[in-house]
Scaffold this motif. Sequence first.
Motif, PDB file in Angstrom:
ATOM      1  N   LEU A   1     112.894-181.669 -46.062  1.00 36.95           N
ATOM      2  CA  LEU A   1     113.735-180.549 -45.101  1.00 36.95           C
ATOM      3  C   LEU A   1     114.845-181.558 -44.419  1.00 36.95           C
ATOM      4  O   LEU A   1     116.048-180.717 -44.341  1.00 36.95           O
ATOM      5  N   ALA A   2     114.681-182.534 -43.988  1.00 30.91           N
ATOM      6  CA  ALA A   2     115.743-183.526 -43.508  1.00 30.91           C
ATOM      7  C   ALA A   2     116.806-183.559 -44.582  1.00 30.91           C
ATOM      8  O   ALA A   2     117.912-183.798 -43.931  1.00 30.91           O
ATOM      9  N   ASN A   3     116.717-183.512 -45.805  1.00 32.48           N
ATOM     10  CA  ASN A   3     117.758-183.745 -46.639  1.00 32.48           C
ATOM     11  C   ASN A   3     118.162-182.403 -47.402  1.00 32.48           C
ATOM     12  O   ASN A   3     118.883-182.496 -48.183  1.00 32.48           O
ATOM     13  N   GLY A   4     117.649-181.268 -46.783  1.00 32.80           N
ATOM     14  CA  GLY A   4     118.323-180.141 -47.094  1.00 32.80           C
ATOM     15  C   GLY A   4     117.737-179.570 -48.477  1.00 32.80           C
ATOM     16  O   GLY A   4     118.300-178.865 -49.272  1.00 32.80           O
ATOM     17  N   ALA A   5     116.297-180.098 -48.824  1.00 29.65           N
ATOM     18  CA  ALA A   5     115.709-180.027 -50.338  1.00 29.65           C
ATOM     19  C   ALA A   5     115.059-178.654 -50.383  1.00 29.65           C
ATOM     20  O   ALA A   5     114.904-177.932 -49.355  1.00 29.65           O
ATOM     21  N   THR A   6     114.562-178.118 -51.543  1.00 28.93           N
ATOM     22  CA  THR A   6     113.718-177.096 -51.534  1.00 28.93           C
ATOM     23  C   THR A   6     112.302-177.797 -52.048  1.00 28.93           C
ATOM     24  O   THR A   6     112.228-178.499 -52.940  1.00 28.93           O
ATOM     25  N   SER A   7     111.288-177.644 -51.073  1.00 31.34           N
ATOM     26  CA  SER A   7     110.190-178.306 -51.236  1.00 31.34           C
ATOM     27  C   SER A   7     108.922-176.961 -51.695  1.00 31.34           C
ATOM     28  O   SER A   7     108.756-176.217 -50.968  1.00 31.34           O
ATOM     29  N   LEU A   8     108.071-177.441 -52.753  1.00 30.76           N
ATOM     30  CA  LEU A   8     106.990-176.378 -53.045  1.00 30.76           C
ATOM     31  C   LEU A   8     105.859-177.033 -52.336  1.00 30.76           C
ATOM     32  O   LEU A   8     105.384-178.160 -52.426  1.00 30.76           O
ATOM     33  N   MET A   9     105.316-175.891 -52.079  1.00 33.25           N
ATOM     34  CA  MET A   9     103.694-176.254 -51.274  1.00 33.25           C
ATOM     35  C   MET A   9     102.731-175.446 -52.071  1.00 33.25           C
ATOM     36  O   MET A   9     102.905-174.154 -52.432  1.00 33.25           O
ATOM     37  N   PHE A  10     101.650-176.050 -52.415  1.00 32.72           N
ATOM     38  CA  PHE A  10     100.588-175.348 -53.160  1.00 32.72           C
ATOM     39  C   PHE A  10      99.302-175.584 -52.582  1.00 32.72           C
ATOM     40  O   PHE A  10      98.947-176.369 -52.155  1.00 32.72           O
ATOM     41  N   GLU A  11      98.683-173.944 -52.437  1.00 29.53           N
ATOM     42  CA  GLU A  11      97.482-174.086 -51.740  1.00 29.53           C
ATOM     43  C   GLU A  11      96.205-174.430 -52.553  1.00 29.53           C
ATOM     44  O   GLU A  11      95.171-175.082 -51.952  1.00 29.53           O
ATOM     45  N   GLY A  12      96.325-174.228 -53.814  1.00 29.15           N
ATOM     46  CA  GLY A  12      95.133-174.566 -54.607  1.00 29.15           C
ATOM     47  C   GLY A  12      94.858-175.866 -55.129  1.00 29.15           C
ATOM     48  O   GLY A  12      95.046-176.955 -54.486  1.00 29.15           O
ATOM     49  N   VAL A  13      94.067-175.955 -56.400  1.00 32.27           N
ATOM     50  CA  VAL A  13      93.434-177.391 -56.776  1.00 32.27           C
ATOM     51  C   VAL A  13      94.058-177.338 -58.092  1.00 32.27           C
ATOM     52  O   VAL A  13      94.221-176.598 -58.884  1.00 32.27           O
ATOM     53  N   PRO A  14      94.096-178.830 -58.715  1.00 35.49           N
ATOM     54  CA  PRO A  14      94.570-178.883 -60.019  1.00 35.49           C
ATOM     55  C   PRO A  14      93.701-178.152 -61.295  1.00 35.49           C
ATOM     56  O   PRO A  14      94.402-178.040 -62.120  1.00 35.49           O
ATOM     57  N   ASN A  15      92.653-177.901 -60.983  1.00 34.63           N
ATOM     58  CA  ASN A  15      91.708-177.551 -62.351  1.00 34.63           C
ATOM     59  C   ASN A  15      91.451-176.182 -61.988  1.00 34.63           C
ATOM     60  O   ASN A  15      90.338-175.538 -62.638  1.00 34.63           O
ATOM     61  N   TYR A  16      92.035-175.231 -61.148  1.00 29.67           N
ATOM     62  CA  TYR A  16      91.996-173.816 -61.135  1.00 29.67           C
ATOM     63  C   TYR A  16      93.110-173.079 -61.469  1.00 29.67           C
ATOM     64  O   TYR A  16      94.194-173.285 -60.753  1.00 29.67           O
ATOM     65  N   PRO A  17      93.081-172.053 -62.226  1.00 24.90           N
ATOM     66  CA  PRO A  17      91.814-171.605 -63.075  1.00 24.90           C
ATOM     67  C   PRO A  17      91.405-172.463 -64.181  1.00 24.90           C
ATOM     68  O   PRO A  17      90.447-172.382 -64.739  1.00 24.90           O
ATOM     69  N   ASP A  18      92.340-173.402 -64.505  1.00 29.46           N
ATOM     70  CA  ASP A  18      92.002-174.490 -65.590  1.00 29.46           C
ATOM     71  C   ASP A  18      93.119-175.594 -65.228  1.00 29.46           C
ATOM     72  O   ASP A  18      93.737-175.731 -64.441  1.00 29.46           O
TER      73      ASP A  18
END
Length: 642
Positions: free
Chosen positions: A315-332
């Motif tokens: 954000l200090a760089n004015g970027a777009t940052s993706l946030m992910f709530e889940g886990v790498p193996n769901y649903p697969d």
Amino acid sequence: MNERISPPAAAIQGSHCTPEQYEALYRQSVEQPDAFWAEQAKRLDWFKAPTEIANWSFDPVDIRWYEDGVLNLCHNCVDRHLPERGDQVALLWEGDEPGVTRSLTYRQLHAEVVRMANVLKTQGVKKGDRVTLYLPMILEAAVAMLACARIGAVHSVVFGGFSPEALRGRIEDCRSRIVVTADGGMRGGKVVPLKANVDAALDGGPEVDAVLVIRHCRNDVAMMEGRDRWYDEVAADASDDCPCEPMNAEDPLFILYTSGSTGKPKGVLHTTGGYAVWTALTFHYVFDYRPGEMFWCTADVGWVTGHSYVVYGPLANGATSLMFEGVPNYPDCSRFWDMVERHKVNIFYTAPTAIRALAREGEAPVKKHDRSSIRILGTVGEPINPQAWLWYWRVVGDERCPIVDTWWQTETGGIMITTLPGAHDMKPGSAGKPFFGIVPELLDAEGKARGGAAEGNLCMATSWPGQMRTVYGDHERFVQTYFSAYRGHYFSGDGCRRDDDGYYWITGRVDDVINVSGHRMGTAEVESALVSHKLVAESAVVGYPHDIKGQGIYCYVTLIAGEEPSDALETELRQHVRKEIGPIATPDLIHFTPALPKTRSGKIMRRILRKIAENEYGSLGDTSTLADPGLVDSLIEGRRNR
Ligand code: ATP
Ligand code: MG
């Protein structure tokens, strides 16, 4: 292995740093640090620009950067971008279920942050007060951090996977009077009862003035009269005006408790100005970020990686940052690549533990998704075995995308040792070169620095702006932990080797270095040899007392999906390590296990594995931060049977 791979030209065309620029900037950063860091401070907006730049000493320990500067990090991450990129997405969120998304433009983020800042104020929060955030990976987690920064409150984010006891300890340690939580969080299709955990943490424990509850999962929660309030109800009346508090550069920004893989958690304290410059600068160069790109760091905001490279650096760089709530193996186990494809991720930053787990599932889940948007790959958290590195390079990146293997710590605030995409060749398994301003030294047991190609304890000879300033409430512990082993040096606790080209290879914690018949050996090396066998998914190697050799080599081994242990395989693995490293590294004991004990952040808990290998089950220490405490019993059982 000392393979050298050059970054593909297409990926680094127009990069922020060429080899010549790296050399020149690095030289300036260590020879004229004041000039260099005064210049770098201009990446930020200051209410009062600093004239004092570096002012630090490691003996006695007193670290200050930009000490007469005044700024606000929330202003730098949000407000200052409004004229130019108010309508650009700042944060894009995807929930646990694929395709469930929300986003905030910089303008919307500003409105949300102002609202939350005013809510905190109405709850009595003032500059310098500590606020505990116990939240899932939702937009409000970033909003709450920025809201604290806006009003000068010190946030202490506690990872949502931690137990009530761990949360209680962290609330007590920093004596925060406010907890911000959610009804629940979603992980892999299951609700994590966050509010119930807060209730349990506070039951008979620390007294707080308020618990603010964000509505997210809509699971049932109990609300305690007079203490608990729904955030949306309080926020409805909040004013839409809240100026940024002018903060001195050395005013505290946040406390973050270390994960505890080496002992009792410490409240690592970071301050405002130096941390801001460090995260903004490292983000820009290490990820070679270009305007408009989609940046995805998979870390939870409960870890420092989430603080520095989900929220503040991007954000200090004015970027777009993706946030992910889940886990790498769901649903697969193709979830990461599915998201990369749908959100056209350009820069992807994750941990070796995730890479190894996904590699275990083969190439198909990766290959079925389009990953052509990815330009840069990154890894952090543990040494990455060359085998896992090559899988990341070949399968995920199609040999197109430079990989940055970034060595750093909660204590260092941001990335310290790494290659830069446009400036360096890569060596699988090596973190690379020191970042600007970083002067690593490899010290022997007597504290003598070893020059050239050498191995030793990884220390820093000089300070850098993002360095932690103290252990909250226990400055003596700060001095003891980091500055007493080698006076005048910051000691990282890691062992390290430097090769002829000046590349750094982290060998693991120093207490993970084992001594077999007088030969010192980094456990990471043996682990990498094991993982290079096609049937091995993951391994952890520790020493144990051995009558003849002093220390023997004890290897915990996890096989790839669908494979079963056998005596023949055990023999084969011994031979394999002999062949890869030499007879001296031949494993003495191989212990097959379906999983390895890990911290919630995914790091292997070697401290516990060492105790089990040593047959010391009585003194396992704090296991509260383990992801799966039950595993310990089956490991002990497995040890007894040999
Ligand atoms: P605690 O300090 O509570 O024991 P922790 O050290 O695991 O927890 P972090 O600060 O997140 O918590 O981790 C820093 C450590 O992680 C480093 O000291 C190093 O051992 C390891 N590490 C991080 N990144 C890398 C990397 N790229 N290569 C090798 N090791 C890494
Ligand atoms: Mg540590």
